[in-house]
Design a protein around this motif. Structure first.
Motif, PDB file in Angstrom:
ATOM      1  N   GLU A 173      52.484  33.599  37.877  1.00  0.00           N
ATOM      2  CA  GLU A 173      53.604  32.742  37.505  1.00  0.00           C
ATOM      3  C   GLU A 173      54.527  32.542  38.696  1.00  0.00           C
ATOM      4  OE1 GLU A 173      55.635  34.231  34.123  1.00  0.00           O
ATOM      5  OE2 GLU A 173      53.806  34.625  32.987  1.00  0.00           O
ATOM      6  N   LYS A 174      55.146  31.410  38.770  1.00  0.00           N
ATOM      7  CA  LYS A 174      56.116  31.131  39.822  1.00  0.00           C
ATOM      8  C   LYS A 174      57.262  32.149  39.737  1.00  0.00           C
ATOM      9  CE  LYS A 174      59.252  27.538  41.528  1.00  0.00           C
ATOM     10  NZ  LYS A 174      59.765  26.156  41.307  1.00  0.00           N
TER      11      LYS A 174
ATOM     12  N   LEU B 158      54.117  25.836  43.389  1.00  0.00           N
ATOM     13  CA  LEU B 158      53.085  25.721  42.369  1.00  0.00           C
ATOM     14  C   LEU B 158      51.737  25.343  42.975  1.00  0.00           C
ATOM     15  CD1 LEU B 158      55.127  23.861  39.600  1.00  0.00           C
ATOM     16  CD2 LEU B 158      54.566  26.292  39.699  1.00  0.00           C
TER      17      LEU B 158
ATOM     18  N   VAL C  90      51.413  29.012  38.641  1.00  0.00           N
ATOM     19  CA  VAL C  90      51.738  28.142  37.507  1.00  0.00           C
ATOM     20  C   VAL C  90      53.188  28.367  37.103  1.00  0.00           C
ATOM     21  CG1 VAL C  90      49.351  28.172  36.687  1.00  0.00           C
ATOM     22  CG2 VAL C  90      50.975  29.877  35.838  1.00  0.00           C
ATOM     23  N   GLU C  91      53.696  27.492  36.256  1.00  0.00           N
ATOM     24  CA  GLU C  91      55.054  27.646  35.744  1.00  0.00           C
ATOM     25  C   GLU C  91      55.148  28.926  34.924  1.00  0.00           C
ATOM     26  OE1 GLU C  91      57.728  26.196  36.333  1.00  0.00           O
ATOM     27  OE2 GLU C  91      57.342  24.140  36.967  1.00  0.00           O
ATOM     28  N   SER C  92      56.353  29.518  34.896  1.00  0.00           N
ATOM     29  CA  SER C  92      56.560  30.757  34.153  1.00  0.00           C
ATOM     30  C   SER C  92      56.331  30.536  32.669  1.00  0.00           C
ATOM     31  CB  SER C  92      57.982  31.281  34.387  1.00  0.00           C
ATOM     32  OG  SER C  92      58.218  32.415  33.587  1.00  0.00           O
TER      33      SER C  92
ATOM     34  N   LYS D 278      63.057  32.471  29.429  1.00  0.00           N
ATOM     35  CA  LYS D 278      64.015  32.608  30.517  1.00  0.00           C
ATOM     36  C   LYS D 278      65.002  33.742  30.294  1.00  0.00           C
ATOM     37  CE  LYS D 278      63.856  27.764  31.948  1.00  0.00           C
ATOM     38  NZ  LYS D 278      64.636  26.522  32.185  1.00  0.00           N
TER      39      LYS D 278
END
Length: 260
Positions: A156-157, A213, A241-243, A247
């Motif tokens: 993940e980023k 990414l 990839v995106e988290s 959040k």
């Protein structure tokens, strides 16, 4: 009656004096480290070894560098009498050409609660090169690794991940890994042994925090005192990839596991 009173006062005095003398004391192996000349972009690191020469445990409560260019880390557990700890200083030379001399303030509950360490050196050109004789090269420490790349798979980023490499000194002098250099400034390092004797092996940990990414191939240049190959290159690979985590979830303090 008076005799008993005198004995009581004597015992109290002995107790107070003994309590006052019961305290830890930190003694550093060295208080100043000179990196010499390093190439700009190098993250130069050094571990100051410290021993508790007192008779009570010592807790290092804070380590404060004189500027944001220096990142500290230190032994968080109490240092017991006779035992040792470390204070690690990493200097980021990116965009800082020329000489540097930085202080690191150490605060603890030792008999001397405030102590100061220093790192110094000079930041040279990014393509810093030095000429050596064949005799000097023959006597040089040599950095060897079992593998020159590591594939994390999917990350993940912003996720912190650690790659471990086995390194060995195949030369004739002690080997010191002085720093790492990357284009992304997203990799830090740690070595299980700050200095490797000839023939000795150690574990090199590269901590990678991807911020871009898609497929990433981060080239990490390992800076050492190996004059034959002073800038060995390793590659970290990842599909970023995106988290996927919420959040508002805190992930600090745990080592994330790359998912496949």
């Amino acid at each position: 009656m008076k005799r008993n009173l005198y004995l009581l006062l004597l015992l109290c005095f002995i107790f107070v004096v003994g309590t006052a003398n019961a305290q830890g004391e930190l003694k550093f192996e060295k208080e100043t480290h000179d990196f010499g000349t390093i190439a700009e972009g190098t993250q130069a690191a050094y571990e100051f070894k410290v021993k508790n020469v007192g008779n009570q445990p010592v807790i290092i409560s804070a380590v404060q560098p004189s500027c944001g260019c220096t990142t500290p880390d230190w032994t968080k557990d109490p240092i017991l009498p006779g035992k040792t700890g470390v204070i690690r200083a990493m200097y980021n030379s990116t965009g800082r050409p020329g000489p540097f001399h930085k202080s690191i303030s150490v605060t603890s509950n030792a008999a001397t609660p405030n102590q100061v360490l220093y790192i110094k050196g000079e930041v040279g050109p990014k393509d810093l090169k030095t000429s050596y004789t064949p005799e000097q090269k023959a006597m040089s420490p040599r950095l060897a690794v079992g593998s020159t790349s590591y594939n994390f798979g999917k990350l993940e980023k912003g996720q912190k991940a650690v790659a471990k490499f086995t390194v060995k000194n195949t030369g004739k002098q002690p080997l010191v890994i002085q720093g790492v250099k990357t284009a992304c400034n997203c990799v830090s390092f740690q070595v299980s042994q700050p200095s490797l004797k000839p023939g000795q092996t150690a574990t090199l940990e590269l901590t990678y925090v991807p911020m871009m990414l898609k497929e990433q191939n981060e080239v990490v240049t390992i800076i050492s005192n190996d004059i034959v190959m002073p800038d060995l290159k390793l590659t970290l690979k990842a599909n970023v990839v995106e988290s996927l985590a919420s959040k508002n979830m805190l992930r600090e303090g745990n080592q994330p596991v790359p998912f496949r």
